[in-house]
Design a protein around this motif. Structure first.
Motif, PDB file in Angstrom:
ATOM      1  N   HIS A   1      36.882  38.604  38.085  1.00  0.00           N
ATOM      2  CA  HIS A   1      37.471  37.435  38.736  1.00  0.00           C
ATOM      3  C   HIS A   1      36.838  37.201  40.095  1.00  0.00           C
ATOM      4  O   HIS A   1      36.298  38.099  40.700  1.00  0.00           O
ATOM      5  CB  HIS A   1      38.982  37.642  38.925  1.00  0.00           C
ATOM      6  N   GLY A   2      36.925  35.987  40.539  1.00  0.00           N
ATOM      7  CA  GLY A   2      36.443  35.666  41.875  1.00  0.00           C
ATOM      8  C   GLY A   2      34.946  35.483  41.925  1.00  0.00           C
ATOM      9  O   GLY A   2      34.205  36.067  41.143  1.00  0.00           O
ATOM     10  N   MET A   3      34.507  34.690  42.846  1.00  0.00           N
ATOM     11  CA  MET A   3      33.093  34.410  43.035  1.00  0.00           C
ATOM     12  C   MET A   3      32.401  34.107  41.716  1.00  0.00           C
ATOM     13  O   MET A   3      31.310  34.559  41.436  1.00  0.00           O
ATOM     14  CB  MET A   3      32.397  35.592  43.730  1.00  0.00           C
ATOM     15  N   GLU A   4      33.090  33.332  40.926  1.00  0.00           N
ATOM     16  CA  GLU A   4      32.617  33.143  39.554  1.00  0.00           C
ATOM     17  C   GLU A   4      31.249  32.480  39.470  1.00  0.00           C
ATOM     18  O   GLU A   4      30.466  32.795  38.598  1.00  0.00           O
ATOM     19  CB  GLU A   4      33.632  32.329  38.773  1.00  0.00           C
ATOM     20  N   LEU A   5      30.978  31.561  40.386  1.00  0.00           N
ATOM     21  CA  LEU A   5      29.711  30.853  40.265  1.00  0.00           C
ATOM     22  C   LEU A   5      28.536  31.787  40.513  1.00  0.00           C
ATOM     23  O   LEU A   5      27.526  31.707  39.852  1.00  0.00           O
ATOM     24  CB  LEU A   5      29.676  29.657  41.219  1.00  0.00           C
ATOM     25  N   ARG A   6      28.702  32.694  41.484  1.00  0.00           N
ATOM     26  CA  ARG A   6      27.600  33.628  41.719  1.00  0.00           C
ATOM     27  C   ARG A   6      27.464  34.588  40.549  1.00  0.00           C
ATOM     28  O   ARG A   6      26.385  34.947  40.142  1.00  0.00           O
ATOM     29  CB  ARG A   6      27.818  34.382  43.023  1.00  0.00           C
ATOM     30  N   ASP A   7      28.591  34.989  40.000  1.00  0.00           N
ATOM     31  CA  ASP A   7      28.563  35.836  38.808  1.00  0.00           C
ATOM     32  C   ASP A   7      27.795  35.176  37.677  1.00  0.00           C
ATOM     33  O   ASP A   7      27.013  35.799  36.994  1.00  0.00           O
ATOM     34  CB  ASP A   7      29.977  36.074  38.293  1.00  0.00           C
ATOM     35  N   LEU A   8      28.104  33.903  37.524  1.00  0.00           N
ATOM     36  CA  LEU A   8      27.478  33.175  36.431  1.00  0.00           C
ATOM     37  C   LEU A   8      25.961  33.323  36.506  1.00  0.00           C
ATOM     38  O   LEU A   8      25.304  33.601  35.511  1.00  0.00           O
ATOM     39  CB  LEU A   8      27.866  31.699  36.512  1.00  0.00           C
TER      40      LEU A   8
ATOM     41  N   ASP B   1      19.745  45.903  33.503  1.00  0.00           N
ATOM     42  CA  ASP B   1      20.386  47.096  32.961  1.00  0.00           C
ATOM     43  C   ASP B   1      20.758  48.101  34.042  1.00  0.00           C
ATOM     44  O   ASP B   1      21.685  48.886  33.874  1.00  0.00           O
ATOM     45  CB  ASP B   1      19.457  47.768  31.943  1.00  0.00           C
ATOM     46  N   GLU B   2      19.993  48.072  35.131  1.00  0.00           N
ATOM     47  CA  GLU B   2      20.304  49.020  36.199  1.00  0.00           C
ATOM     48  C   GLU B   2      21.555  48.624  36.960  1.00  0.00           C
ATOM     49  O   GLU B   2      22.164  49.431  37.638  1.00  0.00           O
ATOM     50  CB  GLU B   2      19.120  49.097  37.189  1.00  0.00           C
ATOM     51  N   THR B   3      21.891  47.348  36.825  1.00  0.00           N
ATOM     52  CA  THR B   3      23.095  46.901  37.511  1.00  0.00           C
ATOM     53  C   THR B   3      24.314  47.474  36.791  1.00  0.00           C
ATOM     54  O   THR B   3      24.511  47.210  35.613  1.00  0.00           O
ATOM     55  CB  THR B   3      23.182  45.362  37.488  1.00  0.00           C
ATOM     56  N   PRO B   4      25.104  48.288  37.462  1.00  0.00           N
ATOM     57  CA  PRO B   4      26.268  48.857  36.790  1.00  0.00           C
ATOM     58  C   PRO B   4      27.217  47.742  36.368  1.00  0.00           C
ATOM     59  O   PRO B   4      27.396  46.771  37.103  1.00  0.00           O
ATOM     60  CB  PRO B   4      26.922  49.740  37.857  1.00  0.00           C
ATOM     61  N   SER B   5      27.804  47.912  35.198  1.00  0.00           N
ATOM     62  CA  SER B   5      28.651  46.826  34.706  1.00  0.00           C
ATOM     63  C   SER B   5      29.871  46.633  35.604  1.00  0.00           C
ATOM     64  O   SER B   5      30.426  45.551  35.671  1.00  0.00           O
ATOM     65  CB  SER B   5      29.086  47.105  33.267  1.00  0.00           C
ATOM     66  N   GLY B   6      30.244  47.700  36.306  1.00  0.00           N
ATOM     67  CA  GLY B   6      31.381  47.596  37.217  1.00  0.00           C
ATOM     68  C   GLY B   6      31.096  46.667  38.383  1.00  0.00           C
ATOM     69  O   GLY B   6      32.016  46.204  39.045  1.00  0.00           O
ATOM     70  N   ALA B   7      29.782  46.397  38.609  1.00  0.00           N
ATOM     71  CA  ALA B   7      29.428  45.524  39.726  1.00  0.00           C
ATOM     72  C   ALA B   7      29.668  44.061  39.386  1.00  0.00           C
ATOM     73  O   ALA B   7      29.499  43.195  40.200  1.00  0.00           O
ATOM     74  CB  ALA B   7      27.965  45.729  40.110  1.00  0.00           C
ATOM     75  N   VAL B   8      30.022  43.822  38.124  1.00  0.00           N
ATOM     76  CA  VAL B   8      30.293  42.451  37.721  1.00  0.00           C
ATOM     77  C   VAL B   8      31.804  42.266  37.670  1.00  0.00           C
ATOM     78  O   VAL B   8      32.447  42.667  36.715  1.00  0.00           O
ATOM     79  CB  VAL B   8      29.674  42.149  36.340  1.00  0.00           C
ATOM     80  N   PRO B   9      32.366  41.706  38.705  1.00  0.00           N
ATOM     81  CA  PRO B   9      33.811  41.550  38.713  1.00  0.00           C
ATOM     82  C   PRO B   9      34.262  40.500  37.718  1.00  0.00           C
ATOM     83  O   PRO B   9      33.525  39.569  37.414  1.00  0.00           O
ATOM     84  CB  PRO B   9      34.123  41.111  40.145  1.00  0.00           C
TER      85      PRO B   9
ATOM     86  N   LEU C   1      29.896  39.137  29.236  1.00  0.00           N
ATOM     87  CA  LEU C   1      29.434  39.555  30.567  1.00  0.00           C
ATOM     88  C   LEU C   1      30.385  39.037  31.642  1.00  0.00           C
ATOM     89  O   LEU C   1      30.763  39.757  32.563  1.00  0.00           O
ATOM     90  CB  LEU C   1      28.020  39.014  30.837  1.00  0.00           C
ATOM     91  N   MET C   2      30.770  37.783  31.500  1.00  0.00           N
ATOM     92  CA  MET C   2      31.654  37.174  32.503  1.00  0.00           C
ATOM     93  C   MET C   2      33.041  37.812  32.481  1.00  0.00           C
ATOM     94  O   MET C   2      33.706  37.899  33.506  1.00  0.00           O
ATOM     95  CB  MET C   2      31.794  35.664  32.240  1.00  0.00           C
ATOM     96  N   GLU C   3      33.461  38.239  31.307  1.00  0.00           N
ATOM     97  CA  GLU C   3      34.783  38.854  31.212  1.00  0.00           C
ATOM     98  C   GLU C   3      34.728  40.337  31.565  1.00  0.00           C
ATOM     99  O   GLU C   3      35.743  41.035  31.481  1.00  0.00           O
ATOM    100  CB  GLU C   3      35.359  38.634  29.801  1.00  0.00           C
ATOM    101  N   GLY C   4      33.504  40.795  31.896  1.00  0.00           N
ATOM    102  CA  GLY C   4      33.361  42.168  32.351  1.00  0.00           C
ATOM    103  C   GLY C   4      33.499  43.189  31.255  1.00  0.00           C
ATOM    104  O   GLY C   4      33.782  44.358  31.519  1.00  0.00           O
TER     105      GLY C   4
END
Lengths: 270, 166
Positions: free
Chosen positions: B92-99, B82-90, B152-155
């Motif tokens: 597009h790009g680097m999708e596997l790490r995002d996942l 929850d502390e992670t700002p949602s803006g920190a989840v791009p 989450l993935m779609e930001g």
């Protein structure tokens, strides 16, 4: 529209993504997606998730296994068995106090999975023999470091010792012709006195145990009987004061063949 | 124990490792979970029913250990998420790490179901059996887990659907 007749629901969408939808419904579902772009979008996203999860984590499958995963449990197995023993000992106390043979496997501490053992209520003491033999088998046959107290290389000593403690001549049956070599034996506590357990293995490492009691004076002679205790098959019979039980994880037919050989040898001691 | 059972158990270890790595927050947790599962498997191997599905049996053991040990560690993980700002989840790009980071933000029980389905290709009935939950619960957890992960993935903002435990 067809989906009015046979509505596509959420679980159909998931089954479609996971390849679990019956083939007969696939065309119908794809037609639904063609008319419901939002569902189509979700399905596409879920498919991408599946693919991304596999792409991310499948490389773990190819990583070499840390040796301790395969090796360490064997080393620590002895500790597990000690724990089993404490549990068995606790169960035995309960069994003795309750004075009922059937209790042994009903005691909640006997084995975590005692509930897997389908124990019928019976008044025939011979079944208790099968239960106890199966427990002894389950406790000792997985032992790696000390499956027996005295090994087959000291068979004379083993025979002398067990015969003395059981008060009768006890010889391990010879099963070499059937492919089972004697590993050795051990002394165990039975219902009213000592019990002998002999352990054998074949070239594949499969183990079987022969459990011999001399306290069956309360029970009548029986013919061959079969019991299944969870994964363990048991053939057992009572002959005079002697009770015998042959336990192993092998198929019933294979075990029956061995039991017959054991029986024949015991009829004609040489 | 029979060699058949031993071989079957050893053959399952890579799958247990893959699943544990996806399920838990750190590699150490995953290693511990696999280690405990395999040890419990070894110690109970004599009780495994021949001919039954060794993989389902082991995953069931792993689930129980995970519930006992790791679920208590869930609240701090959620806080971290929850502390992670949602803006920190791009988006597009680097999708596997995002996942991976998005996956961490799913509730444990949704992540378990999703992974057994997606990684293990388990049928829904088998997931229900392995986790000891009704089929309907499997379907609802799968559905919620997938939707949450998608958003989450779609930001997209999570709003009320992101609940803080405790």
């Amino acid at each position: 529209m067809s989906d009015q007749m046979n509505p596509i629901d959420e679980s159909d969408l998931h089954a479609y993504v996971d390849g679990l939808l019956p083939v007969a419904r696939v065309a119908e579902l794809e037609q639904h997606l063609a008319h419901h772009p939002e569902d189509a979008h979700r399905v596409a996203a879920w498919r991408a998730q599946n693919a991304a999860l596999r792409a991310t984590f499948n490389p773990v499958l190819a990583e070499p296994l840390p040796p301790q995963l395969v090796a360490r449990p064997f080393v620590r197995h002895a500790a597990n068995d000690r724990q089993y023993w404490r549990q068995i000992a606790a169960a035995l106390v309960v069994a003795i106090v309750s004075g009922s043979a059937g209790w042994l496997l009903h005691a909640p501490t006997a084995l975590d999975s005692a509930q897997r053992f389908n124990v019928p209520l019976n008044t025939d003491g011979s079944l208790a023999l099968a239960h106890q033999a199966a427990i002894a088998h389950v406790v000792y046959s997985p032992e790696v470091t000390r499956p027996v107290e005295i090994g087959a290389e000291q068979e004379d000593q083993l025979v002398k010792w067990l015969s003395k403690r059981l008060g009768s001549n006890i010889n391990p049956p010879k099963l070499g012709k059937l492919g089972y070599e004697l590993i050795g034996g051990r002394l165990l506590p039975g219902q009213t006195g000592p019990v002998a357990q002999f352990m054998y293995h074949n070239v594949a490492g499969e183990r079987l145990t022969v459990y011999v009691t001399t306290d069956q004076t309360q029970n009548k002679d029986t013919g061959f009987r079969f019991a299944q205790e969870g994964p363990v098959n048991v053939f057992y019979w009572i002959d005079g004061k002697f009770g015998y039980a042959l336990s192993g994880g092998m198929a019933k037919g294979e075990l029956a063949r061995i039991a017959t050989a054991v029986y024949e040898q015991l009829q004609k001691p040489t | 124990m029979t060699t058949e059972a031993r071989d079957a158990l050893i053959a399952c270890i890579p799958r247990l490792r893959r699943y544990a790595r996806a399920l838990t927050a750190s590699r150490n947790d995953a290693d511990d979970l696999v280690q405990d599962t395999v040890e419990r498997g070894w110690s109970r191997l004599a009780l495994w029913r021949h001919g039954s599905d060794m993989r389902a049996w082991l995953f069931s053991i792993m689930h129980n250990i995970h519930v006992d040990r790791f679920r208590r560690a869930e609240p701090p993980m959620e806080e971290f998420g929850d502390e992670t700002p949602s803006g920190a989840v791009p988006a597009h790009g680097m999708e596997l790490r995002d996942l991976e980071s998005c996956l961490r933000r799913l509730p444990d029980e949704q992540r378990e179901v999703l992974l057994l389905v997606a990684l293990e290709d388990m049928r829904y009935e088998d997931v229900a059996a392995a986790l000891g939950i009704p089929l309907g619960t499997v379907m609802s957890r799968l559905s919620r887990g997938r939707e949450k992960l998608r958003l989450l993935m779609e930001g997209q903002p999570q709003g009320a659907s992101l609940k803080v435990i405790k």
